[in-house]
Design a protein around this motif. Structure first.
Motif, PDB file in Angstrom:
ATOM      1  N   GLU A 247       0.820  -1.213   0.000  1.00  0.00           N
ATOM      2  CA  GLU A 247       0.000   0.000   0.000  1.00  0.00           C
ATOM      3  C   GLU A 247       0.851   1.258   0.000  1.00  0.00           C
ATOM      4  OE1 GLU A 247      -3.079   0.261   2.966  1.00  0.00           O
ATOM      5  OE2 GLU A 247      -3.308  -1.912   3.003  1.00  0.00           O
ATOM      6  N   GLN A 248       1.947   1.239   0.737  1.00  0.00           N
ATOM      7  CA  GLN A 248       2.773   2.429   0.884  1.00  0.00           C
ATOM      8  C   GLN A 248       3.464   2.810  -0.419  1.00  0.00           C
ATOM      9  OE1 GLN A 248       5.189   2.430   4.521  1.00  0.00           O
ATOM     10  NE2 GLN A 248       3.914   0.770   5.306  1.00  0.00           N
ATOM     11  N   ALA A 249       3.577   1.854  -1.331  1.00  0.00           N
ATOM     12  CA  ALA A 249       4.164   2.126  -2.639  1.00  0.00           C
ATOM     13  C   ALA A 249       3.098   2.310  -3.712  1.00  0.00           C
ATOM     14  CB  ALA A 249       5.105   0.986  -3.037  1.00  0.00           C
ATOM     15  N   GLY A 250       1.832   2.105  -3.331  1.00  0.00           N
ATOM     16  CA  GLY A 250       0.750   2.238  -4.295  1.00  0.00           C
ATOM     17  C   GLY A 250       0.783   1.183  -5.373  1.00  0.00           C
ATOM     18  N   VAL A 251       1.230  -0.021  -5.027  1.00  0.00           N
ATOM     19  CA  VAL A 251       1.316  -1.089  -6.016  1.00  0.00           C
ATOM     20  C   VAL A 251       0.429  -2.261  -5.626  1.00  0.00           C
ATOM     21  CG1 VAL A 251       3.680  -0.444  -6.604  1.00  0.00           C
ATOM     22  CG2 VAL A 251       3.291  -2.248  -4.929  1.00  0.00           C
ATOM     23  N   VAL A 252       0.028  -3.012  -6.625  1.00  0.00           N
ATOM     24  CA  VAL A 252      -0.751  -4.234  -6.424  1.00  0.00           C
ATOM     25  C   VAL A 252      -0.021  -5.373  -7.121  1.00  0.00           C
ATOM     26  CG1 VAL A 252      -2.940  -5.404  -6.809  1.00  0.00           C
ATOM     27  CG2 VAL A 252      -2.919  -2.952  -6.331  1.00  0.00           C
ATOM     28  N   PRO A 253       0.274  -6.447  -6.423  1.00  0.00           N
ATOM     29  CA  PRO A 253       0.991  -7.568  -7.049  1.00  0.00           C
ATOM     30  C   PRO A 253       0.070  -8.426  -7.903  1.00  0.00           C
ATOM     31  CG  PRO A 253       0.470  -8.110  -4.785  1.00  0.00           C
ATOM     32  CD  PRO A 253       0.007  -6.687  -4.990  1.00  0.00           C
ATOM     33  N   ASP A 254       0.670  -9.234  -8.735  1.00  0.00           N
ATOM     34  CA  ASP A 254      -0.084 -10.243  -9.476  1.00  0.00           C
ATOM     35  C   ASP A 254      -0.418 -11.422  -8.579  1.00  0.00           C
ATOM     36  OD1 ASP A 254       0.093  -9.098 -12.269  1.00  0.00           O
ATOM     37  OD2 ASP A 254       2.226  -9.273 -11.802  1.00  0.00           O
ATOM     38  N   LEU A 255       0.473 -11.682  -7.632  1.00  0.00           N
ATOM     39  CA  LEU A 255       0.287 -12.766  -6.666  1.00  0.00           C
ATOM     40  C   LEU A 255       0.702 -12.259  -5.294  1.00  0.00           C
ATOM     41  CD1 LEU A 255       1.836 -15.406  -9.000  1.00  0.00           C
ATOM     42  CD2 LEU A 255      -0.399 -15.763  -7.951  1.00  0.00           C
ATOM     43  N   LEU A 256      -0.150 -12.490  -4.304  1.00  0.00           N
ATOM     44  CA  LEU A 256       0.081 -12.008  -2.944  1.00  0.00           C
ATOM     45  C   LEU A 256       0.097 -13.187  -1.985  1.00  0.00           C
ATOM     46  CD1 LEU A 256       0.159  -9.726  -0.739  1.00  0.00           C
ATOM     47  CD2 LEU A 256      -2.360  -9.776  -0.817  1.00  0.00           C
ATOM     48  N   CYS A 257       1.159 -13.286  -1.183  1.00  0.00           N
ATOM     49  CA  CYS A 257       1.296 -14.376  -0.216  1.00  0.00           C
ATOM     50  C   CYS A 257       1.062 -13.843   1.188  1.00  0.00           C
ATOM     51  CB  CYS A 257       2.687 -14.990  -0.315  1.00  0.00           C
ATOM     52  SG  CYS A 257       3.114 -15.567  -1.973  1.00  0.00           S
ATOM     53  N   LEU A 258       0.133 -14.469   1.920  1.00  0.00           N
ATOM     54  CA  LEU A 258      -0.207 -14.056   3.275  1.00  0.00           C
ATOM     55  C   LEU A 258      -0.216 -15.267   4.200  1.00  0.00           C
ATOM     56  CD1 LEU A 258      -3.283 -11.747   2.500  1.00  0.00           C
ATOM     57  CD2 LEU A 258      -0.989 -10.974   3.133  1.00  0.00           C
ATOM     58  N   SER A 259       0.250 -15.072   5.426  1.00  0.00           N
ATOM     59  CA  SER A 259       0.180 -16.106   6.447  1.00  0.00           C
ATOM     60  C   SER A 259       0.359 -15.422   7.798  1.00  0.00           C
ATOM     61  CB  SER A 259       1.235 -17.194   6.200  1.00  0.00           C
ATOM     62  OG  SER A 259       1.039 -18.285   7.064  1.00  0.00           O
ATOM     63  N   LYS A 260       1.100 -16.001   8.711  1.00  0.00           N
ATOM     64  CA  LYS A 260       1.391 -15.465  10.042  1.00  0.00           C
ATOM     65  C   LYS A 260       0.184 -14.775  10.670  1.00  0.00           C
ATOM     66  CE  LYS A 260       6.404 -15.219   9.445  1.00  0.00           C
ATOM     67  NZ  LYS A 260       6.723 -16.383  10.279  1.00  0.00           N
ATOM     68  N   GLY A 261       0.005 -13.481  10.471  1.00  0.00           N
ATOM     69  CA  GLY A 261      -1.099 -12.762  11.103  1.00  0.00           C
ATOM     70  C   GLY A 261      -2.470 -13.033  10.513  1.00  0.00           C
ATOM     71  N   LEU A 262      -2.562 -13.910   9.523  1.00  0.00           N
ATOM     72  CA  LEU A 262      -3.850 -14.218   8.893  1.00  0.00           C
ATOM     73  C   LEU A 262      -4.868 -14.716   9.908  1.00  0.00           C
ATOM     74  CD1 LEU A 262      -5.680 -14.668   6.422  1.00  0.00           C
ATOM     75  CD2 LEU A 262      -4.473 -16.825   6.023  1.00  0.00           C
ATOM     76  N   THR A 263      -4.428 -15.508  10.872  1.00  0.00           N
ATOM     77  CA  THR A 263      -5.330 -16.003  11.927  1.00  0.00           C
ATOM     78  C   THR A 263      -5.098 -15.256  13.242  1.00  0.00           C
ATOM     79  OG1 THR A 263      -3.793 -17.729  12.662  1.00  0.00           O
ATOM     80  CG2 THR A 263      -5.346 -18.318  10.894  1.00  0.00           C
ATOM     81  N   GLY A 264      -4.439 -14.117  13.165  1.00  0.00           N
ATOM     82  CA  GLY A 264      -4.072 -13.406  14.379  1.00  0.00           C
ATOM     83  C   GLY A 264      -2.955 -14.113  15.130  1.00  0.00           C
ATOM     84  N   GLY A 265      -2.347 -15.105  14.491  1.00  0.00           N
ATOM     85  CA  GLY A 265      -1.270 -15.853  15.110  1.00  0.00           C
ATOM     86  C   GLY A 265      -1.714 -17.066  15.893  1.00  0.00           C
ATOM     87  N   SER A 266      -2.976 -17.449  15.761  1.00  0.00           N
ATOM     88  CA  SER A 266      -3.507 -18.536  16.587  1.00  0.00           C
ATOM     89  C   SER A 266      -3.308 -19.919  15.992  1.00  0.00           C
ATOM     90  CB  SER A 266      -5.007 -18.303  16.831  1.00  0.00           C
ATOM     91  OG  SER A 266      -5.711 -18.290  15.594  1.00  0.00           O
ATOM     92  N   LEU A 267      -3.443 -20.053  14.681  1.00  0.00           N
ATOM     93  CA  LEU A 267      -3.363 -21.356  14.018  1.00  0.00           C
ATOM     94  C   LEU A 267      -2.654 -21.201  12.676  1.00  0.00           C
ATOM     95  CD1 LEU A 267      -6.961 -22.773  14.646  1.00  0.00           C
ATOM     96  CD2 LEU A 267      -4.840 -23.632  15.640  1.00  0.00           C
ATOM     97  N   PRO A 268      -2.005 -22.260  12.179  1.00  0.00           N
ATOM     98  CA  PRO A 268      -1.327 -22.161  10.884  1.00  0.00           C
ATOM     99  C   PRO A 268      -2.317 -22.131   9.724  1.00  0.00           C
ATOM    100  CG  PRO A 268      -1.131 -24.382  11.777  1.00  0.00           C
ATOM    101  CD  PRO A 268      -1.757 -23.542  12.857  1.00  0.00           C
ATOM    102  N   LEU A 269      -2.153 -21.130   8.874  1.00  0.00           N
ATOM    103  CA  LEU A 269      -2.985 -20.985   7.676  1.00  0.00           C
ATOM    104  C   LEU A 269      -2.287 -19.989   6.763  1.00  0.00           C
ATOM    105  CD1 LEU A 269      -5.756 -21.773   6.360  1.00  0.00           C
ATOM    106  CD2 LEU A 269      -6.646 -19.636   7.287  1.00  0.00           C
TER     107      LEU A 269
END
Length: 415
Positions: A247-269
């Motif tokens: 967001e800070q660069a104003g860019v959008v990727p073609d593919l975005l990888c998310l994990s860690k905080g996705l569940t607030g750190g409670s479970l792997p996903l």
């Protein structure tokens, strides 16, 4: 834990260092078997965002566990996954319309690369080369190791790693060299994708670079039709001050990888989000053109329920205000630490603080375990990356606990 058969990650058991047993956690604190309260200064390896055992997330896990624990996700579905996918599409930048579930950050990056290669194969174009950034780290599976910096992390496994192109880290004053190197790589007809950690390289030493550089990197990729993969496994969910670092660069990727905080750190996903173009390249009546990837626990319903609770917290509560306030509080502590002898390159990005201390350098610095032991004795969980001390606490941390982290750092540096 003496005599335990457990083989711990990133742990040299031959040093016989103490391994505390944590029995419960709440907010920014961990409580050990021997009755100690430990301040979690690194969000338990960067995953815990809102705090340990957040009531809304715990309630969602408890409710879902009594309904549906697990179901195959190949050709079957369930409400928590569908709700989560729709919420992610609504929350993330508009072109990212497809959500593929996996189990960890490392896997989400491998999924993205496989999608990128599948995209070019479907188009009949011989693009297969991956370009990465110097000092990058994308996980410990073989593909992710191949895309990470070569060194102590993966030297033993060198025969397994595939070759990648590399651009230099865009250190301040040397940004053009990075852009020129990327231009040279992308000018070749064989580059399929660039994989980068936006704005902050985590395990590579908490190295930060400017948003304008990320914007230029994206522009080079777009100019040459190279797919841009944003590994926001660590930087996502507010760590750099915004929901996504991109967001800070104003860019959008073609593919975005998310994990860690996705569940607030409670479970792997984890998820890999893609544009319609990536999805459509695999869409066909020919079964041989499907996307061949899965794991047994893809889109686990309980983990998805936790993630839905996390998104509800972001939607209903002033999380962005908490992040901004935490960043400001950390900045004040950092200014004090930066004046101490032996502290170099004190820096902050959002809620991430890092600094270098005098030492011999490198991940295997002999000072790192001594500092970690000092922090442990001081009742603080910090895990230096060699001679780099960093702080990345949960957003809920109180003033007293935050102060104790920086007091422990000051004592360790002085010692």
């Amino acid at each position: 834990m003496s005599g335990s058969p457990v083989w711990h990650p990133f742990t040299q058991h031959g040093l016989q260092e103490p391994i505390p047993c944590v029995e419960r956690a709440e907010g920014a604190r961990l409580f050990t078997r021997d009755g100690r309260a430990i301040v979690d200064g690194i969000s338990s390896w960067w995953v815990t965002t809102h705090g340990h055992n957040h009531p809304r997330i715990v309630a969602a896990i408890r409710e879902q566990a009594g309904l549906l624990d697990q179901i195959i996700f190949a050709g079957w579905t369930h409400e928590p996954a569908d709700t989560l996918a729709r919420a992610l599409v609504e929350t993330m930048p508009a072109p990212l319309t497809r959500v593929f579930f996996s189990d960890s950050g490392s896997t989400s990056v491998e999924v993205a690369v496989k999608m990128a290669l599948g995209y070019w194969a479907a188009r009949g174009e011989p693009r297969h080369r991956i370009v990465v950034m110097e000092h990058g780290y994308h996980g410990d599976t073989v593909g992710a190791m191949s895309m990470g910096a070569r060194g102590v992390f993966n030297r033993t496994y060198a025969p397994l790693l595939f070759d990648v192109g590399q651009i230099p880290f865009p250190a301040e004053g040397r940004e053009q060299a990075t852009l020129d190197a990327l231009e040279r790589h992308c000018a070749g007809a064989d580059v399929a994708a660039l994989v980068v950690e936006p704005l902050a390289l985590g395990a590579g030493g908490m190295l930060f670079y400017a948003p304008w550089v990320l914007a230029e990197i994206r522009a080079v990729c777009a100019r040459h039709g190279v797919l841009f993969v944003a590994d926001e496994v660590m930087t996502g969910w507010g760590r750099t001050g915004t929901l996504l670092a991109c967001e800070q660069a104003g860019v959008v990727p073609d593919l975005l990888c998310l994990s860690k905080g996705l569940t607030g750190g409670s479970l792997p996903l984890a998820v890999t989000m893609a544009t319609d173009a990536l999805f459509d390249a695999h869409y066909d009546s020919d079964r041989a053109r499907m996307f061949f990837h899965s794991s047994s626990y893809t889109a686990n319903p309980i983990a998805c329920a936790a993630a839905n609770a996390n998104l509800a917290i972001w939607r209903d509560e002033p999380v962005s205000d908490r992040i901004a306030a935490l960043g400001a509080r950390q900045a004040a502590h950092l200014r004090t630490l930066a004046r101490l002898p032996g502290v170099h390159d004190a820096r902050r990005l959002g809620t991430i603080v890092a600094m270098e201390v005098a030492g011999e350098g490198g991940y295997l610095s002999s000072r790192a375990p001594r500092m970690a032991a000092a922090f442990r004795e001081a009742g603080v969980l910090l895990r230096p990356l060699g001679d780099t001390i960093y702080v990345m606490p949960p957003y809920c941390i109180g003033d007293g606990d935050l102060a104790s982290i920086y007091e422990a750092i000051a004592e360790a540096v002085a010692g």
